[in-house]
Design a protein around this motif. Structure first.
Motif, mmCIF file in Angstrom:
data_model
loop_
_atom_site.group_PDB
_atom_site.id
_atom_site.type_symbol
_atom_site.label_atom_id
_atom_site.label_comp_id
_atom_site.label_asym_id
_atom_site.label_seq_id
_atom_site.Cartn_x
_atom_site.Cartn_y
_atom_site.Cartn_z
ATOM 1 N N GLY A 57 30.271 -4.960 -10.818
ATOM 2 C CA GLY A 57 29.337 -5.138 -9.707
ATOM 3 C C GLY A 57 29.427 -6.457 -8.983
ATOM 4 O O GLY A 57 28.523 -6.822 -8.235
ATOM 5 N N ILE A 58 30.522 -7.203 -9.175
ATOM 6 C CA ILE A 58 30.711 -8.467 -8.444
ATOM 7 C C ILE A 58 30.597 -8.181 -6.942
ATOM 8 O O ILE A 58 31.176 -7.217 -6.455
ATOM 9 N N LYS A 59 29.862 -9.026 -6.225
ATOM 10 C CA LYS A 59 29.691 -8.842 -4.773
ATOM 11 C C LYS A 59 30.993 -9.009 -4.013
ATOM 12 O O LYS A 59 31.325 -8.215 -3.151
ATOM 13 N N ALA A 60 31.717 -10.088 -4.311
ATOM 14 C CA ALA A 60 32.952 -10.390 -3.585
ATOM 15 C C ALA A 60 33.853 -11.235 -4.476
ATOM 16 O O ALA A 60 33.370 -11.995 -5.314
ATOM 17 N N VAL A 61 35.155 -11.074 -4.262
ATOM 18 C CA VAL A 61 36.149 -11.871 -4.987
ATOM 19 C C VAL A 61 37.075 -12.512 -3.967
ATOM 20 O O VAL A 61 37.601 -11.828 -3.078
ATOM 21 N N TYR A 62 37.257 -13.812 -4.089
ATOM 22 C CA TYR A 62 38.195 -14.562 -3.256
ATOM 23 C C TYR A 62 39.302 -15.073 -4.165
ATOM 24 O O TYR A 62 39.083 -15.313 -5.354
ATOM 25 N N TYR A 63 40.487 -15.253 -3.605
ATOM 26 C CA TYR A 63 41.620 -15.718 -4.404
ATOM 27 C C TYR A 63 42.556 -16.547 -3.541
ATOM 28 O O TYR A 63 42.603 -16.397 -2.323
ATOM 29 N N SER A 64 43.313 -17.420 -4.214
ATOM 30 C CA SER A 64 44.315 -18.205 -3.493
ATOM 31 C C SER A 64 45.563 -17.353 -3.297
ATOM 32 O O SER A 64 45.903 -16.523 -4.128
ATOM 33 N N SER A 65 46.234 -17.571 -2.170
ATOM 34 C CA SER A 65 47.446 -16.808 -1.846
ATOM 35 C C SER A 65 48.666 -17.708 -1.980
ATOM 36 O O SER A 65 48.543 -18.921 -2.154
ATOM 37 N N TYR A 66 49.861 -17.112 -1.877
ATOM 38 C CA TYR A 66 51.100 -17.901 -1.933
ATOM 39 C C TYR A 66 51.136 -18.966 -0.841
ATOM 40 O O TYR A 66 51.749 -20.009 -1.012
ATOM 41 N N THR A 67 50.481 -18.704 0.279
ATOM 42 C CA THR A 67 50.485 -19.680 1.370
ATOM 43 C C THR A 67 49.454 -20.785 1.168
ATOM 44 O O THR A 67 49.380 -21.715 1.965
ATOM 45 N N GLY A 68 48.630 -20.675 0.108
ATOM 46 C CA GLY A 68 47.603 -21.680 -0.151
ATOM 47 C C GLY A 68 46.280 -21.362 0.516
ATOM 48 O O GLY A 68 45.323 -22.117 0.378
ATOM 49 N N ALA B 84 35.581 -15.402 -17.343
ATOM 50 C CA ALA B 84 34.424 -15.842 -16.554
ATOM 51 C C ALA B 84 33.236 -14.888 -16.660
ATOM 52 O O ALA B 84 32.084 -15.324 -16.630
ATOM 53 N N VAL B 85 33.497 -13.600 -16.775
ATOM 54 C CA VAL B 85 32.379 -12.644 -16.817
ATOM 55 C C VAL B 85 31.957 -12.269 -18.234
ATOM 56 O O VAL B 85 30.897 -11.679 -18.428
ATOM 57 N N HIS B 86 32.771 -12.614 -19.226
ATOM 58 C CA HIS B 86 32.463 -12.241 -20.607
ATOM 59 C C HIS B 86 31.093 -12.781 -21.041
ATOM 60 O O HIS B 86 30.832 -13.969 -20.955
ATOM 61 N N GLY B 87 30.236 -11.879 -21.493
ATOM 62 C CA GLY B 87 28.932 -12.273 -22.015
ATOM 63 C C GLY B 87 27.858 -12.515 -20.972
ATOM 64 O O GLY B 87 26.725 -12.823 -21.325
ATOM 65 N N ILE B 88 28.197 -12.395 -19.699
ATOM 66 C CA ILE B 88 27.195 -12.585 -18.639
ATOM 67 C C ILE B 88 26.508 -11.238 -18.403
ATOM 68 O O ILE B 88 27.191 -10.228 -18.236
ATOM 69 N N PRO B 89 25.173 -11.197 -18.384
ATOM 70 C CA PRO B 89 24.480 -9.920 -18.151
ATOM 71 C C PRO B 89 24.866 -9.295 -16.810
ATOM 72 O O PRO B 89 25.060 -10.001 -15.819
ATOM 73 N N ARG B 90 24.984 -7.985 -16.814
ATOM 74 C CA ARG B 90 25.399 -7.242 -15.620
ATOM 75 C C ARG B 90 24.485 -7.512 -14.417
ATOM 76 O O ARG B 90 24.948 -7.596 -13.285
ATOM 77 N N ASP B 91 23.185 -7.674 -14.647
ATOM 78 C CA ASP B 91 22.286 -7.929 -13.519
ATOM 79 C C ASP B 91 22.534 -9.291 -12.883
ATOM 80 O O ASP B 91 22.255 -9.495 -11.705
ATOM 81 N N VAL B 92 23.089 -10.229 -13.633
ATOM 82 C CA VAL B 92 23.469 -11.538 -13.078
ATOM 83 C C VAL B 92 24.801 -11.404 -12.333
ATOM 84 O O VAL B 92 24.934 -11.876 -11.203
ATOM 85 N N ILE B 93 25.770 -10.736 -12.963
ATOM 86 C CA ILE B 93 27.095 -10.568 -12.356
ATOM 87 C C ILE B 93 27.008 -9.888 -10.999
ATOM 88 O O ILE B 93 27.691 -10.269 -10.054
ATOM 89 N N SER B 94 26.140 -8.900 -10.888
ATOM 90 C CA SER B 94 26.070 -8.112 -9.654
ATOM 91 C C SER B 94 25.587 -8.913 -8.449
ATOM 92 O O SER B 94 25.717 -8.468 -7.322
ATOM 93 N N LYS B 95 25.065 -10.089 -8.684
ATOM 94 C CA LYS B 95 24.604 -10.928 -7.576
ATOM 95 C C LYS B 95 25.567 -12.083 -7.300
ATOM 96 O O LYS B 95 25.297 -12.940 -6.483
ATOM 97 N N CYS B 96 26.696 -12.095 -7.993
ATOM 98 C CA CYS B 96 27.614 -13.228 -7.927
ATOM 99 C C CYS B 96 28.871 -12.935 -7.108
ATOM 100 O O CYS B 96 29.217 -11.798 -6.845
#
Length: 144
Positions: free
Chosen positions: A106-117, A64-76
């Motif tokens: 520099g990703i702002k936040a990461v969310y993920y699914s858990s075993y409980t859904g 997902a982040v491959h090739g995306i400029p760092r200044d864009v990633i840091s706001k995502c």
């Protein structure tokens, strides 16, 4: 917290995965999707500095982040989900290497699914304090 539209987008992307465990990552800013990617079985040598086991497969987060400029990633923000064989959400907490790479990117936040859904927010502080661990597998999540 990701919207239902972002969650649905990630779940749909899981269907394109060529791996045994179907994972997808959605990089987004606000409600706008920047990139959707799934994991695949090809190797990803340019990120191997993060992985202790040599040539890693392409994790959805890195695709997902491959090739995306760092200044864009840091706001995502990123959402990572995994679908079970029955198409329910299950654990997609990023591995230590991916979490570290996302933090350094520099990703702002990461969310993920858990075993409980549930959708949980990744705590980057765990990386600083050496307490980062993957979710523990529990048979009860697969009884149904």
């Amino acid at each position: 917290m990701p919207s239902q539209t972002i969650i649905r987008c990630a779940k749909n992307a899981c269907e394109r995965s060529s791996c045994e465990h179907s994972l997808a990552a959605v990089l987004y800013k606000g409600g706008a999707v920047i990139r959707v990617a799934c994991n695949d079985s090809k190797t990803i040598a340019y990120r191997k500095k993060y992985f202790s086991h040599g040539e890693p497969t392409r994790h959805a987060e890195m695709n997902a982040v491959h090739g995306i400029p760092r200044d864009v990633i840091s706001k995502c923000t990123m959402l990572v989900v995994r679908l079970s064989k029955r198409h329910g959400l299950t654990s997609a907490k990023p591995c230590h290497a991916c979490a570290r790479a996302l933090l350094e990117a520099g990703i702002k936040a990461v969310y993920y699914s858990s075993y409980t859904g549930d959708i949980l927010k990744l705590d980057f502080n765990e990386l600083y304090y050496g307490t980062y661990v993957k979710e523990k597998y529990d048979e009860k999540y697969y009884e149904n």
